[in-house]
Enzyme design. Sequence first.
Site, short mmCIF file in Angstrom:
data_model
loop_
_atom_site.label_atom_id
_atom_site.label_comp_id
_atom_site.label_asym_id
_atom_site.label_seq_id
_atom_site.Cartn_x
_atom_site.Cartn_y
_atom_site.Cartn_z
N SER A 153 0.82 -1.21 0.00
CA SER A 153 0.00 0.00 0.00
C SER A 153 0.86 1.27 0.00
O SER A 153 0.34 2.35 -0.23
CB SER A 153 -0.88 0.00 1.24
OG SER A 153 -0.06 -0.08 2.38
N TYR A 193 -4.24 0.86 3.47
CA TYR A 193 -5.17 -0.23 3.21
C TYR A 193 -5.78 -0.73 4.53
O TYR A 193 -6.88 -1.24 4.56
CB TYR A 193 -4.45 -1.42 2.57
CG TYR A 193 -4.12 -1.28 1.10
CD1 TYR A 193 -4.26 -0.08 0.42
CD2 TYR A 193 -3.67 -2.39 0.40
CE1 TYR A 193 -3.93 0.01 -0.92
CE2 TYR A 193 -3.36 -2.32 -0.94
CZ TYR A 193 -3.48 -1.12 -1.61
OH TYR A 193 -3.16 -1.03 -2.94
N GLY A 194 -5.00 -0.60 5.58
CA GLY A 194 -5.33 -1.28 6.84
C GLY A 194 -6.62 -0.83 7.49
O GLY A 194 -7.16 -1.52 8.35
N ASN A 244 0.66 -6.90 4.68
CA ASN A 244 -0.08 -7.86 5.51
C ASN A 244 -1.59 -7.71 5.33
O ASN A 244 -2.31 -8.69 5.33
CB ASN A 244 0.26 -7.66 6.98
CG ASN A 244 1.61 -8.25 7.33
OD1 ASN A 244 1.68 -9.34 7.86
ND2 ASN A 244 2.68 -7.55 7.01
N CYS A 299 2.90 -6.19 10.00
CA CYS A 299 2.70 -5.06 9.10
C CYS A 299 4.07 -4.67 8.56
O CYS A 299 5.05 -4.63 9.31
CB CYS A 299 2.08 -3.89 9.86
SG CYS A 299 1.98 -2.38 8.87
N THR A 300 4.10 -4.40 7.27
CA THR A 300 5.38 -4.12 6.61
C THR A 300 6.08 -2.87 7.15
O THR A 300 7.28 -2.71 6.97
CB THR A 300 5.14 -3.92 5.11
OG1 THR A 300 4.01 -3.07 4.96
CG2 THR A 300 4.89 -5.23 4.43
N1 DGL Z 1 1.34 -2.27 4.25
C1 DGL Z 1 0.27 -2.43 5.19
C2 DGL Z 1 0.38 -3.72 5.94
O1 DGL Z 1 1.41 -4.38 5.92
C3 DGL Z 1 0.24 -1.32 6.18
C4 DGL Z 1 -0.12 -0.01 5.61
C5 DGL Z 1 -1.57 0.19 5.33
O2 DGL Z 1 -2.41 0.18 6.24
O3 DGL Z 1 -1.83 0.40 4.19
O4 DGL Z 1 -0.57 -4.12 6.55
#
Ligand code: DGL
Length: 261
Positions: free
Chosen positions: A7, A38-39, A70, A180-181
């Site tokens: 994201s 995205y979360g 994630n 989460c990344t």
């Molecule tokens: N990259 C999303 C994750 O690993 C975190 C960022 C988001 O909420 O978009 O869940």
Amino acid sequence: MIGIFDSGVGGMTVARAIEERLPDCGLLYLGDLARTPYGSKSAATIQRYAVENTRLLCERGALLIVIACNSASSVATDIVRQQFDVPVFEVITPAVELAARRSRSGRIGVIGTRATIGSGVYQRLIRAHRPDAKVFVQACPLLVPLVEEGWRNRRETKMILRRYLAPLRQRQVDTLVLGCTHYPLLRHLIQPRIGRRVEIIDSAQTLAERLSRFLSQNPALHAQLQAETTKRYLVSDHPPAAAATAAAILGRQVELEVVSP
Ligand code: DGL
């Protein structure tokens, strides 16, 4: 090329681990900064974004997809696998397997976005790998914006982390999954607040190892990925903080090319 999407720029933690493990493979990264985060979105919306991102990467030559997010891995892996005829890797299974193996007490904590924690996927998979496990989860919706903003050493970030981690600390977890990344970028703040003895699991390294093993078993695909060695970083928007966060993660400046999925 190996297609990777997230994201935002946080998924570059996964891209970096893959670059280090498979330096001779081409890599095409997409950070969907126009639609991040995205979360906090619904599963249906995250699924639509994941399909659009995968399509863009495949149209530009990706022969294999890594969902380096994630939230998208939690709710969109099945739909991406159904709709695209390429191998699809996600970031949750490698972290789950490692946590289930490494935890001595079976008391495992997981932190992630609301979408990831709400999907229940970590809880379900950890128990499937280790039926005696006690899984304690905590959604941490404020952490991603803090990382994207570059607030990686601010007092406010430390205070928020203390609040999020206190319940897991009380439960005496011995292993904490960074679900989460973005969270590997806060690892230096997380470790002292969860406890020095708690083992922190970050799926990037494990995923890169798994990918490398898969390619050694699939030499034809490996050779195709090696035919194009460039590393390109695409973003769907280019906000001011993105370049600095990308450079902090990758350890070098990269050009961020703007595209629309
Ligand atoms: N990259 C999303 C994750 O690993 C975190 C960022 C988001 O909420 O978009 O869940």
